[in-house]
Design an enzyme around this catalytic site. Structure first.
Site, PDB file in Angstrom:
ATOM      1  N   ASP A  15       1.000  -1.213  -0.074  1.00  0.00           N
ATOM      2  CA  ASP A  15      -0.046  -0.108   0.042  1.00  0.00           C
ATOM      3  C   ASP A  15       1.075   1.298   0.001  1.00  0.00           C
ATOM      4  O   ASP A  15       1.935   1.292   0.379  1.00  0.00           O
ATOM      5  CB  ASP A  15      -0.878   0.003   1.143  1.00  0.00           C
ATOM      6  N   GLU A  53       0.064  -0.927   5.671  1.00  0.00           N
ATOM      7  CA  GLU A  53       1.071  -0.678   6.716  1.00  0.00           C
ATOM      8  C   GLU A  53       1.188   0.824   6.799  1.00  0.00           C
ATOM      9  O   GLU A  53       1.315   1.414   7.884  1.00  0.00           O
ATOM     10  CB  GLU A  53       2.537  -0.916   6.031  1.00  0.00           C
ATOM     11  N   GLU A  54       0.625   1.476   5.935  1.00  0.00           N
ATOM     12  CA  GLU A  54       0.654   3.020   6.003  1.00  0.00           C
ATOM     13  C   GLU A  54      -0.369   3.717   7.022  1.00  0.00           C
ATOM     14  O   GLU A  54      -0.186   4.615   7.255  1.00  0.00           O
ATOM     15  CB  GLU A  54       0.650   3.658   4.457  1.00  0.00           C
TER      16      GLU A  54
END
EC number: 3.4.11.4
Length: 407
Positions: A80, A175-176
């Site tokens: 992502d 993850e972001e």
């Protein structure tokens, strides 16, 4: 380099932006667009045990090609891109033999990557550099890491003379937005340790990060007509504003560096009736981290006494902890990475992350997981760029770590 660059350019053109605040993983279905492509490429490369689950986690195995038992190691990257800046319709620009001067990313819109603002780029004079056209981010965070892992696996398959043990790879979603490790199946991954390929410039290596917590403070007041407010109105915004000034103004993100922690006022919203302040609390030292939370709680108690006509509520939630506590007892995994850098004549830049990483969460889930450079600069920005030779060296790092581990 050609294969690596080709992969990277293909990946960044696929929109995989994640969205914060959702209770689903992945937060956006478009992350599957890249993940499904990666699965097909992994099959073409020849990896085994390839899976893509309903939450967009890819796992795959490169079997050992030696007849002795060595530790199974892993490499991790995320598919992502950040919601901080748009990742839709990315148009990468490849600057071959960069001349060390300002780069006009978009002449029509007057978007220029200026060396005065980003002097680090001058170090890459003569190299191939990839930027955006200035209207989007690039997505090197972390599609550079994805491309490096894919290329390294391909290289190891094509060069069986390089001996290695079993290698596991995983590409994660979200993850972001802080959820990349939430549904990571450590038992299924079955590696003794791993490395995230999610760092910055050449040589960057990290096995320390912030301890992190989020705090929300709600101030509830009372609204009446301002013409008859004397002794009756309790303006929650005024109380919240006074509260914000009580935290040290020299302990904020913009006034700290290195190992210095901070309180960061992340958001504020409100009315006379109710106001919310959102903070993030960060410190590398666990004792100082706990002291920061205690300080916030003490300050709230003081305000409750001083403004007894208001209702003040505090909620603190720990988010992640310093991976150093889990990596230090396993320092051989740090030594291995540094030996790989030495073999490749890369100067290590060992530093503490002023932020978090999937590796921090994974380390506390039983998978010690330091972070290795992937090459990107100016992450989350229209001025993001990556020097291709750094990506090549990151790919070589994966190969060299696998080779040294087998010895």
């Amino acid at each position: 380099m050609e294969k690596l660059l080709e992969r990277f350019l293909r990946y960044v053109k696929i929109d995989t932006e994640s969205v914060p605040g959702l209770k689903q993983i992945p937060s956006t279905q478009k992350q599957f667009d890249l993940s499904k492509l990666l699965v097909e490429e992994l099959k073409e490369i020849g990896l085994e045990d390839i899976t893509l689950d309903d939450n967009c986690y890819i796992m795959a195995t490169l079997p050992s090609n030696i007849d002795k038992v060595v530790p199974t190691i892993g490499f991790v990257a995320h598919v992502d891109t950040t919601p901080d800046f748009t990742g839709a319709n990315v148009k990468p620009i490849v600057w071959e033999n960069y001349d060390g001067k300002d780069l006009v990313l978009n002449k029509e819109e007057g978007i220029v990557l200026k060396t005065d603002n980003f002097p680090e780029i001058k170090a890459y004079k003569g190299q191939t550099v990839v930027t955006t056209d200035g209207t989007t981010l690039l997505g090197a965070d972390d599609k550079a890491g994805v491309a490096e892992i894919m290329t390294a696996m391909d290289y190891l398959v094509q060069h069986p003379e390089i001996k290695h043990g079993k290698i596991k790879i995983c590409f994660t979603p979200d993850e972001e937005v802080g959820a990349g490790a939430d549904l990571f199946d450590v038992e299924k991954f079955d590696a003794e340790w791993a490395y995230t390929m999610d760092g910055g410039p050449m040589g960057e290596f990290e096995y320390e990060n912030f301890n992190a917590a989020g705090a929300e403070i709600t101030f509830k007041g009372q609204n009446v007509h301002p013409g008859t407010a004397l002794g009756k109105m309790v303006n929650s915004m005024n109380i919240a504003a006074k509260f914000a000034t009580k935290l040290p103004d020299n302990e904020t993100p913009e006034t700290t560096s290195g190992y210095e922690g901070f309180f960061h006022l992340l958001g504020m919203s409100g009315s006379v009736e109710e106001t919310k302040l959102e903070y993030i609390i960060r410190d590398h030292d666990r004792k100082l981290f706990e002291a920061r939370k205690d300080h916030l709680e003490s300050l709230v108690k003081d305000f409750k006494r001083e403004y007894d006509k208001a209702t003040i509520e505090l909620s603190i939630t720990d988010q992640y902890y310093n991976m150093k506590e889990k990596v230090t007892p396993n320092m051989h995994i740090v030594t291995l990475a540094l030996e790989a850098m030495k073999a490749l004549e890369i100067t290590p830049d060992v530093k503490a992350i002023r932020g978090g990483t999937d590796g921090a969460r994974l380390s506390y889930m039983g998978l010690p997981c330091p972070n290795i450079f992937a090459g990107g600069h100016n992450m989350h920005s229209r001025f993001e760029y990556v020097p291709v030779p750094t990506m090549v060296e990151a790919t070589k790092m994966i190969v060299k770590i696998a080779e040294l581990n087998a010895k």
